[in-house]
Design a protein around this motif. Structure first.
Motif, mmCIF file in Angstrom:
data_model
loop_
_atom_site.group_PDB
_atom_site.id
_atom_site.type_symbol
_atom_site.label_atom_id
_atom_site.label_comp_id
_atom_site.label_asym_id
_atom_site.label_seq_id
_atom_site.Cartn_x
_atom_site.Cartn_y
_atom_site.Cartn_z
ATOM 1 N N GLU A 128 32.273 -52.731 80.034
ATOM 2 C CA GLU A 128 33.673 -52.938 80.428
ATOM 3 C C GLU A 128 34.484 -53.474 79.241
ATOM 4 O OE1 GLU A 128 33.193 -53.988 85.174
ATOM 5 O OE2 GLU A 128 32.866 -55.568 83.685
ATOM 6 N N PHE A 129 33.892 -54.429 78.505
ATOM 7 C CA PHE A 129 34.565 -54.969 77.323
ATOM 8 C C PHE A 129 34.867 -53.866 76.316
ATOM 9 C CE2 PHE A 129 34.185 -56.200 72.896
ATOM 10 C CZ PHE A 129 35.234 -57.100 72.783
ATOM 11 N N LEU A 130 33.877 -53.038 76.025
ATOM 12 C CA LEU A 130 34.067 -51.972 75.039
ATOM 13 C C LEU A 130 35.180 -51.014 75.449
ATOM 14 C CD1 LEU A 130 30.357 -51.242 74.093
ATOM 15 C CD2 LEU A 130 32.104 -52.299 72.647
ATOM 16 N N THR A 131 35.228 -50.680 76.724
ATOM 17 C CA THR A 131 36.276 -49.791 77.227
ATOM 18 C C THR A 131 37.650 -50.424 77.048
ATOM 19 O OG1 THR A 131 34.754 -48.823 78.832
ATOM 20 C CG2 THR A 131 37.116 -48.542 79.260
ATOM 21 N N ILE A 132 37.781 -51.676 77.438
ATOM 22 C CA ILE A 132 39.061 -52.383 77.313
ATOM 23 C C ILE A 132 39.418 -52.588 75.840
ATOM 24 C CG2 ILE A 132 40.228 -54.581 77.731
ATOM 25 C CD1 ILE A 132 38.603 -54.716 80.374
ATOM 26 N N TYR A 133 38.463 -53.003 75.030
ATOM 27 C CA TYR A 133 38.715 -53.273 73.614
ATOM 28 C C TYR A 133 39.200 -52.016 72.888
ATOM 29 C CZ TYR A 133 38.018 -54.330 68.722
ATOM 30 O OH TYR A 133 38.203 -54.469 67.363
ATOM 31 N N SER B 281 42.837 -51.437 73.624
ATOM 32 C CA SER B 281 43.749 -52.563 73.492
ATOM 33 C C SER B 281 44.505 -52.636 72.167
ATOM 34 C CB SER B 281 42.997 -53.878 73.695
ATOM 35 O OG SER B 281 42.549 -53.974 75.009
ATOM 36 N N LYS B 282 43.971 -52.113 71.102
ATOM 37 C CA LYS B 282 44.630 -52.165 69.788
ATOM 38 C C LYS B 282 44.936 -53.601 69.369
ATOM 39 C CE LYS B 282 45.033 -47.630 69.810
ATOM 40 N NZ LYS B 282 43.814 -46.936 69.731
ATOM 41 N N PHE B 283 43.932 -54.461 69.430
ATOM 42 C CA PHE B 283 44.102 -55.852 69.016
ATOM 43 C C PHE B 283 44.444 -55.946 67.540
ATOM 44 C CE2 PHE B 283 41.199 -57.166 72.601
ATOM 45 C CZ PHE B 283 42.143 -57.948 73.248
ATOM 46 N N ILE C 16 36.882 -57.795 61.691
ATOM 47 C CA ILE C 16 36.374 -56.671 62.459
ATOM 48 C C ILE C 16 35.482 -57.217 63.570
ATOM 49 C CG2 ILE C 16 36.493 -55.050 60.527
ATOM 50 C CD1 ILE C 16 33.390 -55.300 60.361
ATOM 51 N N VAL C 17 35.254 -56.403 64.589
ATOM 52 C CA VAL C 17 34.416 -56.796 65.721
ATOM 53 C C VAL C 17 33.062 -56.110 65.597
ATOM 54 C CG1 VAL C 17 34.159 -56.619 68.228
ATOM 55 C CG2 VAL C 17 36.372 -57.220 67.239
ATOM 56 N N VAL C 18 32.008 -56.905 65.778
ATOM 57 C CA VAL C 18 30.644 -56.369 65.766
ATOM 58 C C VAL C 18 29.966 -56.785 67.064
ATOM 59 C CG1 VAL C 18 28.386 -56.461 64.641
ATOM 60 C CG2 VAL C 18 30.460 -56.389 63.252
ATOM 61 N N ILE C 19 29.408 -55.802 67.736
ATOM 62 C CA ILE C 19 28.668 -56.029 68.983
ATOM 63 C C ILE C 19 27.238 -55.549 68.732
ATOM 64 C CG2 ILE C 19 28.557 -55.436 71.446
ATOM 65 C CD1 ILE C 19 31.104 -56.880 70.768
ATOM 66 N N GLU D 95 38.795 -63.217 75.620
ATOM 67 C CA GLU D 95 39.840 -64.235 75.531
ATOM 68 C C GLU D 95 40.001 -64.733 74.090
ATOM 69 O OE1 GLU D 95 42.068 -65.125 77.808
ATOM 70 O OE2 GLU D 95 41.171 -63.687 79.191
ATOM 71 N N LEU D 96 38.907 -64.859 73.371
ATOM 72 C CA LEU D 96 38.952 -65.272 71.968
ATOM 73 C C LEU D 96 39.713 -64.246 71.126
ATOM 74 C CD1 LEU D 96 37.866 -67.371 69.867
ATOM 75 C CD2 LEU D 96 35.928 -65.827 69.565
ATOM 76 N N LEU D 97 39.404 -62.973 71.301
ATOM 77 C CA LEU D 97 40.099 -61.922 70.564
ATOM 78 C C LEU D 97 41.568 -61.848 70.960
ATOM 79 C CD1 LEU D 97 37.468 -59.027 70.622
ATOM 80 C CD2 LEU D 97 37.844 -60.750 68.848
ATOM 81 N N LEU D 98 41.853 -61.985 72.234
ATOM 82 C CA LEU D 98 43.229 -61.961 72.709
ATOM 83 C C LEU D 98 44.021 -63.128 72.119
ATOM 84 C CD1 LEU D 98 45.364 -60.649 74.517
ATOM 85 C CD2 LEU D 98 44.502 -62.075 76.397
ATOM 86 N N SER D 99 43.412 -64.283 72.042
ATOM 87 C CA SER D 99 44.057 -65.451 71.457
ATOM 88 C C SER D 99 44.402 -65.216 69.986
ATOM 89 C CB SER D 99 43.142 -66.672 71.603
ATOM 90 O OG SER D 99 43.700 -67.779 70.951
ATOM 91 N N ARG D 100 43.466 -64.638 69.238
ATOM 92 C CA ARG D 100 43.732 -64.341 67.828
ATOM 93 C C ARG D 100 44.832 -63.289 67.706
ATOM 94 N NH1 ARG D 100 42.601 -65.346 62.815
ATOM 95 N NH2 ARG D 100 42.518 -63.690 61.280
ATOM 96 N N HIS D 101 44.786 -62.262 68.542
ATOM 97 C CA HIS D 101 45.809 -61.222 68.538
ATOM 98 C C HIS D 101 47.192 -61.844 68.802
ATOM 99 C CE1 HIS D 101 47.997 -57.566 69.567
ATOM 100 N NE2 HIS D 101 48.352 -58.175 70.681
#
Length: 85
Positions: A5-10, A13-15, A21-24, A72-78
């Motif tokens: 779900e996170f990957l789909t939303i991310y 989202s165009k953060f 960069i994001v690493v999963i 939430e962490l990524l959204l906060s930085r964005h």
């Protein structure tokens, strides 16, 4: 949310994360990474420094809690970089 779900939303989202960069899936020591990885039966939210080397921000036993926090962490930085409150 789950990892999928996170990957789909991310992806939609165009953060704005600046130079990060994001690493999963794994923990890396590459510079300027924000990540979430399952390591030794624990979900770890981590970040790396400009010159490399990682540090763990928070740990979770539950995937859903980990990815909710990471989002939430990524959204906060964005929001910070975009000038949003």
């Amino acid at each position: 949310m789950t990892k999928q779900e996170f990957l789909t939303i991310y992806e939609s989202s165009k953060f704005n994360l600046g130079e990060y960069i994001v690493v999963i899936d794994n923990i890396t020591d590459e510079p300027l990474v924000m990540g979430c990885a399952f390591d030794n039966c624990i979900w770890k939210i981590y970040q790396t420094k400009e010159k490399g080397g990682h540090y763990v921000i928070k740990e979770f036993l539950n995937e859903i809690q980990a990815f909710n926090y990471f989002y939430e962490l990524l959204l906060s930085r964005h929001n910070y970089l975009s000038g949003n409150s």
